[in-house]
Design a protein around this motif. Structure first.
Motif, mmCIF file in Angstrom:
data_model
loop_
_atom_site.group_PDB
_atom_site.id
_atom_site.type_symbol
_atom_site.label_atom_id
_atom_site.label_comp_id
_atom_site.label_asym_id
_atom_site.label_seq_id
_atom_site.Cartn_x
_atom_site.Cartn_y
_atom_site.Cartn_z
ATOM 1 N N ASP A 69 3.186 11.554 2.056
ATOM 2 C CA ASP A 69 2.549 11.709 3.362
ATOM 3 C C ASP A 69 1.112 11.198 3.356
ATOM 4 N N ALA A 70 0.570 10.937 2.181
ATOM 5 C CA ALA A 70 -0.816 10.494 2.088
ATOM 6 C C ALA A 70 -0.934 9.032 2.497
ATOM 7 N N GLU A 71 -1.997 8.712 3.219
ATOM 8 C CA GLU A 71 -2.259 7.337 3.624
ATOM 9 C C GLU A 71 -3.237 6.701 2.650
ATOM 10 N N TRP A 72 -3.009 5.462 2.288
ATOM 11 C CA TRP A 72 -3.913 4.768 1.399
ATOM 12 C C TRP A 72 -3.813 3.288 1.636
ATOM 13 N N ASP A 73 -4.853 2.597 1.311
ATOM 14 C CA ASP A 73 -4.897 1.139 1.486
ATOM 15 C C ASP A 73 -4.575 0.470 0.166
ATOM 16 N N ALA A 74 -3.723 -0.503 0.251
ATOM 17 C CA ALA A 74 -3.407 -1.295 -0.929
ATOM 18 C C ALA A 74 -3.906 -2.702 -0.697
ATOM 19 N N ASN A 75 -4.874 -3.112 -1.467
ATOM 20 C CA ASN A 75 -5.405 -4.475 -1.350
ATOM 21 C C ASN A 75 -4.631 -5.378 -2.287
ATOM 22 N N LEU A 76 -3.744 -6.121 -1.736
ATOM 23 C CA LEU A 76 -2.921 -6.999 -2.568
ATOM 24 C C LEU A 76 -3.410 -8.407 -2.532
#
Length: 76
Positions: A69-76
């Motif tokens: 449920d946690a939101e996070w940004d993935a910089n790919l």
């Protein structure tokens, strides 16, 4: 445990080290006083396996692939 006088130990060092490697324990003395204990080398592979088995008993394996449920940004 076998007791060995320091002079005998020095004179036959290789023989005693080979015996220790084969699993024997020695108490080295000088003038009847215990100055050292010679023991076989630790079996590192066996020790590692025992530690891993102990750790495995305490470990809880969960599904880490499912979304959370946690939101996070993935910089790919």
């Amino acid at each position: 445990m076998r007791t060995v006088n320091i002079s005998d130990f020095r004179a036959n060092l290789l023989k005693y080290l080979e015996k220790a490697n084969a699993g024997e324990h020695f108490c080295v003395t000088t003038n009847g006083k215990h100055i050292a204990t010679i023991t076989p080398p630790a079996n590192r592979k066996q020790l590692a396996q025992e530690q891993l088995a102990k750790l495995a008993k305490q470990t809880v394996i969960e599904d880490i692939v499912s979304p959370t449920d946690a939101e996070w940004d993935a910089n790919l």
